[in-house]
Scaffold this motif. Structure first.
Motif, mmCIF file in Angstrom:
data_model
loop_
_atom_site.group_PDB
_atom_site.id
_atom_site.type_symbol
_atom_site.label_atom_id
_atom_site.label_comp_id
_atom_site.label_asym_id
_atom_site.label_seq_id
_atom_site.Cartn_x
_atom_site.Cartn_y
_atom_site.Cartn_z
ATOM 1 N N ARG A 212 0.819 -1.390 -0.008
ATOM 2 C CA ARG A 212 -0.020 0.046 0.125
ATOM 3 C C ARG A 212 0.938 1.364 0.083
ATOM 4 O O ARG A 212 0.606 2.194 -0.794
ATOM 5 C CB ARG A 212 -1.043 -0.209 1.077
ATOM 6 C CG ARG A 212 -1.916 1.101 1.214
ATOM 7 C CD ARG A 212 -2.802 1.024 2.461
ATOM 8 N NE ARG A 212 -2.190 0.676 3.966
ATOM 9 C CZ ARG A 212 -1.883 1.775 4.634
ATOM 10 N NH1 ARG A 212 -1.842 3.058 4.226
ATOM 11 N NH2 ARG A 212 -1.434 1.466 5.648
ATOM 12 N N ARG A 213 1.885 1.432 0.490
ATOM 13 C CA ARG A 213 2.674 2.358 0.786
ATOM 14 C C ARG A 213 3.679 2.645 -0.526
ATOM 15 O O ARG A 213 3.742 3.899 -0.838
ATOM 16 C CB ARG A 213 3.781 2.093 1.872
ATOM 17 C CG ARG A 213 3.221 2.268 3.342
ATOM 18 C CD ARG A 213 2.621 3.725 3.588
ATOM 19 N NE ARG A 213 3.813 4.577 3.536
ATOM 20 C CZ ARG A 213 3.754 6.005 3.557
ATOM 21 N NH1 ARG A 213 2.436 6.552 3.596
ATOM 22 N NH2 ARG A 213 4.663 6.688 3.621
ATOM 23 N N TRP A 219 5.955 4.312 -6.312
ATOM 24 C CA TRP A 219 7.250 3.361 -6.570
ATOM 25 C C TRP A 219 6.902 1.829 -7.316
ATOM 26 O O TRP A 219 7.841 1.462 -7.688
ATOM 27 C CB TRP A 219 7.920 3.014 -5.002
ATOM 28 C CG TRP A 219 8.327 4.139 -4.327
ATOM 29 C CD1 TRP A 219 8.655 5.403 -4.720
ATOM 30 C CD2 TRP A 219 8.430 3.921 -2.719
ATOM 31 N NE1 TRP A 219 8.844 6.195 -3.696
ATOM 32 C CE2 TRP A 219 8.822 5.375 -2.480
ATOM 33 C CE3 TRP A 219 8.752 2.990 -1.910
ATOM 34 C CZ2 TRP A 219 9.231 5.857 -1.269
ATOM 35 C CZ3 TRP A 219 8.582 3.585 -0.635
ATOM 36 C CH2 TRP A 219 9.336 4.567 -0.354
ATOM 37 N N THR A 220 5.785 1.667 -7.669
ATOM 38 C CA THR A 220 5.534 0.530 -8.150
ATOM 39 C C THR A 220 4.582 0.494 -9.421
ATOM 40 O O THR A 220 3.959 1.835 -9.601
ATOM 41 C CB THR A 220 5.012 -0.621 -7.297
ATOM 42 O OG1 THR A 220 4.876 -1.693 -7.910
ATOM 43 C CG2 THR A 220 3.641 -0.260 -6.510
ATOM 44 N N ARG A 221 4.246 -0.360 -10.108
ATOM 45 C CA ARG A 221 3.015 -0.230 -11.368
ATOM 46 C C ARG A 221 2.289 -1.387 -10.899
ATOM 47 O O ARG A 221 2.190 -2.483 -10.208
ATOM 48 C CB ARG A 221 3.975 -0.447 -12.605
ATOM 49 C CG ARG A 221 4.884 0.516 -12.795
ATOM 50 C CD ARG A 221 5.438 0.215 -14.418
ATOM 51 N NE ARG A 221 6.339 -0.827 -14.149
ATOM 52 C CZ ARG A 221 7.085 -1.569 -15.056
ATOM 53 N NH1 ARG A 221 6.903 -0.843 -16.473
ATOM 54 N NH2 ARG A 221 7.673 -2.614 -14.930
ATOM 55 N N GLY A 228 3.206 -8.977 -6.751
ATOM 56 C CA GLY A 228 3.500 -8.772 -5.292
ATOM 57 C C GLY A 228 2.421 -9.558 -4.489
ATOM 58 O O GLY A 228 2.681 -10.260 -3.594
ATOM 59 N N VAL A 229 1.279 -9.239 -5.004
ATOM 60 C CA VAL A 229 -0.006 -9.897 -4.117
ATOM 61 C C VAL A 229 0.111 -11.313 -4.137
ATOM 62 O O VAL A 229 -0.134 -12.126 -3.215
ATOM 63 C CB VAL A 229 -1.256 -9.398 -4.892
ATOM 64 C CG1 VAL A 229 -2.300 -10.256 -4.150
ATOM 65 C CG2 VAL A 229 -1.336 -7.998 -4.442
ATOM 66 N N ALA A 261 -5.624 -3.685 3.393
ATOM 67 C CA ALA A 261 -4.754 -2.995 2.600
ATOM 68 C C ALA A 261 -4.962 -3.200 1.014
ATOM 69 O O ALA A 261 -4.743 -2.468 0.190
ATOM 70 C CB ALA A 261 -3.327 -3.433 2.693
ATOM 71 N N ALA A 262 -5.564 -4.353 0.678
ATOM 72 C CA ALA A 262 -6.004 -4.683 -0.498
ATOM 73 C C ALA A 262 -6.982 -3.964 -1.339
ATOM 74 O O ALA A 262 -7.100 -3.473 -2.284
ATOM 75 C CB ALA A 262 -6.583 -6.367 -0.726
ATOM 76 N N ARG A 263 -7.899 -3.256 -0.230
ATOM 77 C CA ARG A 263 -8.893 -2.418 -0.659
ATOM 78 C C ARG A 263 -8.403 -1.036 -1.069
ATOM 79 O O ARG A 263 -8.976 -0.369 -1.826
ATOM 80 C CB ARG A 263 -10.197 -2.067 0.299
ATOM 81 C CG ARG A 263 -10.761 -3.700 0.698
ATOM 82 C CD ARG A 263 -11.839 -3.585 1.686
ATOM 83 N NE ARG A 263 -12.394 -4.928 1.760
ATOM 84 C CZ ARG A 263 -12.345 -5.502 2.784
ATOM 85 N NH1 ARG A 263 -11.097 -5.233 3.922
ATOM 86 N NH2 ARG A 263 -12.570 -6.702 3.240
#
Length: 405
Positions: A212-213, A219-221, A228-229, A261-263
Motif C-alpha cells: 500500500r505504501r 514506487w511501483t506499477r 507482489g500480491v 490494504a488490498a481495498r
C-alpha cells in the motif's frame, strides 16, 4: 505433458461454450469432472495420475492456500461483510451445529467406524465451496443480501474449519498407534496452528502495509503489484511449513490481515492470484475424475450415498434454519441459504490429506464418502442454480411496486 495438453484443451473448449453451457447449468467443475472420469477410467485408461505422492499432497495444499487467501481478501465490506448479524449466526451458530449433525449422522450410518475417523469425516463433508454454484453469486435475480451472505460465509467457512480438521486428523492418526498419546498429538497440532496464525499475521500485515505504501508513493506499477500480491500466500504457505505450521491456515490468516490494504490498492491487484487459483482448481476438478474412478473401482456401500445425501441436505439445512430463527427472514430465503451449501475443493483437499495421513482402510473410507458427497454436490447444486435464479426472477417481476408518493 499429454495430460496438461488434454486439460488445457478441455478448458479451452469450455471457455468457448461457457455462456451456452451455463443455460443448462453445466459449470466448469461439472465439465472437468466428467472429462476426468471419462479419460482416467477403465483398466487401461488414456491418462493416469499418481495421487499418493508428497508432490500431490503439496499441490493440493497450495491450491487450497491460494483459494483461502483469495476468499479472505475478497469478502465485501470487511471480515464479516455488511450483513454481520446473519453471518455471525451462520458461522457461530449454524457451522458448529452442522459439524455436530455431520458427526451424529456418520455415527448412525457407520457405527463400526472409530469415533475419530467419523470426526475427520465430519470436517471433510462440511466445508463450503461456491464454485459448483458460482453463478448464483453473480446472478442479479437473486437478492443482493442473500448473495453477499453466501459470499462471506463461503470465504470464511473453510478457513475456520481448517484448524478443526488438523486437530481431528492428528488425533485420528494417533488413535492407530498402540501407545496413543492424544495429548501430545493435539498439542503438536495446536502448536502447528499457532505457528500458522503467527506467520499469517506477520506476512499479511507487513505485505499489505508495504504494498500500500509503495503504491501510494508511486514506487511501483499495477503489473508489479499483481505479482507482489501473488507472493503473499506463497510466502505464508512456505514459511509456515518451514516453521512447523500449516500452510493453508497461514494463507487464510494472511488474507484476512491483507484485506484492508488490498481495498486501497488499484482495481485488479488480486486478479493474477485469483486467476491462478481458478486455473489450478479447474485442473484439480479433472483429477477429481480419477479420484471418483479410484474410489468406486471395487464398488461401494449404499449407505455412503445415503449419508452423502443427508450431508448435503438435512445436515446443513436444519442448522441453518435453527440459526436464522427469529431474524424475520422469509422461509424461502432461509431454505435458499440452507440449500446453497455446495461442497468442493476444500473437501477434496481434506479428503486427499486424510488418505495420505491415515491407514489405508480408514483413508479409503473417508475418500469414498468425500467423493460421492462432492460428486453429488456439484451435480445437484450446479443444476439447481438456474431454476432457483429463475424463480427469484419471477417473484421480483410479479411483486407490486411500492408507492413513492
Amino acid at each position: 505433458m499429454l495430460a496438461v495438453a488434454v486439460i488445457a484443451g478441455i478448458l479451452f473448449v469450455w471457455a468457448l461454450l461457457a455462456h451456452r453451457l451455463a443455460r443448462w447449468s453445466i459449470t466448469a467443475p461439472i465439465a472437468m469432472m466428467a472429462a476426468g472420469i471419462a479419460l482416467t477410467g477403465g483398466s487401461d485408461p488414456p491418462l493416469h495420475f499418481d495421487l499418493d505422492t508428497a508432490t500431490f499432497e503439496h499441490t493440493v495444499e497450495v491450491i487450497l492456500a491460494l483459494l483461502l487467501f483469495v476468499d479472505a481478501i475478497e469478502v465485501p465490506g470487511g471480515i464479516l461483510g455488511r450483513e454481520k448479524g446473519l453471518v455471525l449466526r451462520l458461522i457461530g451458530g449454524a457451522l458448529p451445529l452442522t459439524l455436530c449433525a455431520a458427526f451424529l449422522a456418520a455415527l448412525a450410518f457407520f457405527p463400526d467406524q472409530p469415533g475419530w475417523i467419523l470426526a475427520v469425516l465430519a470436517t471433510v463433508v462440511v466445508p463450503l465451496d461456491l464454485a459448483p454454484a458460482s453463478a448464483v453469486i453473480r446472478d442479479s435475480r437473486i437478492p443482493a443480501r442473500l448473495r453477499e451472505v453466501l459470499n462471506v460465509e463461503g470465504g470464511l467457512n473453510d478457513g475456520i474449519l481448517s484448524p478443526v480438521f488438523l486437530l481431528c486428523i492428528a488425533a485420528s492418526a494417533e488413535s492407530f498407534v498402540r501407545a496413543a498419546d492424544y495429548a501430545g498429538a493435539l498439542l503438536e497440532a495446536v502448536q502447528a496452528a499457532a505457528w500458522a496464525v503467527a506467520t499469517g499475521l506477520v506476512i499479511g500485515y507487513a505485505a499489505g502495509w508495504l504494498l500500500r505504501r509503495s503504491w501510494a508513493c508511486g514506487w511501483t506499477r499495477p503489473s508489479a503489484l499483481r505479482l507482489g500480491v501473488l507472493t503473499v500466500p506463497v510466502a505464508a504457505y512456505t514459511l509456515s511449513g518451514a516453521l512447523g505450521g500449516n500452510g493453508f491456515v497461514a494463507a487464510f490468516v494472511a488474507g484476512v490481515c491483507f484485506a484492508p490494504a488490498a481495498r486501497r490498492l488499484p482495481e485488479g491487484a488480486v486478479e493474477m492470484t485469483d486467476d491462478l487459483a481458478a486455473l489450478m482448481t479447474i485442473a484439480l476438478w479433472f483429477l477429481f475424475g480419477q479420484i471418483v474412478n479410484d474410489a468406486f473401482w471395487d464398488g461401494f456401500n449404499f449407505s455412503v450415498i445415503l449419508y452423502a445425501l443427508v450431508a448435503l441436505t438435512l445436515v446443513r439445512m436444519l442448522p441453518v434454519l435453527i440459526a436464522l430463527a427469529g431474524t424475520g427472514m422469509k422461509l424461502t430465503d432461509k431454505l435458499f441459504l440452507g440449500w446453497m451449501g455446495p461442497r468442493g475443493v476444500t473437501s477434496i483437499v481434506f479428503g486427499s490429506l486424510a488418505v495420505i495421513e491415515l491407514p489405508t482402510p480408514s483413508g479409503d473410507f473417508i475418500a469414498q464418502v468425500m467423493t460421492i458427497t462432492v460428486m453429488l454436490s456439484i451435480v445437484l447444486h450446479g443444476l439447481s442454480t438456474e431454476p432457483i435464479s429463475r424463480r427469484y426472477g419471477r417473484v421480483r417481476e410479479i411483486r407490486p411496486a411500492v408507492p413513492t408518493g
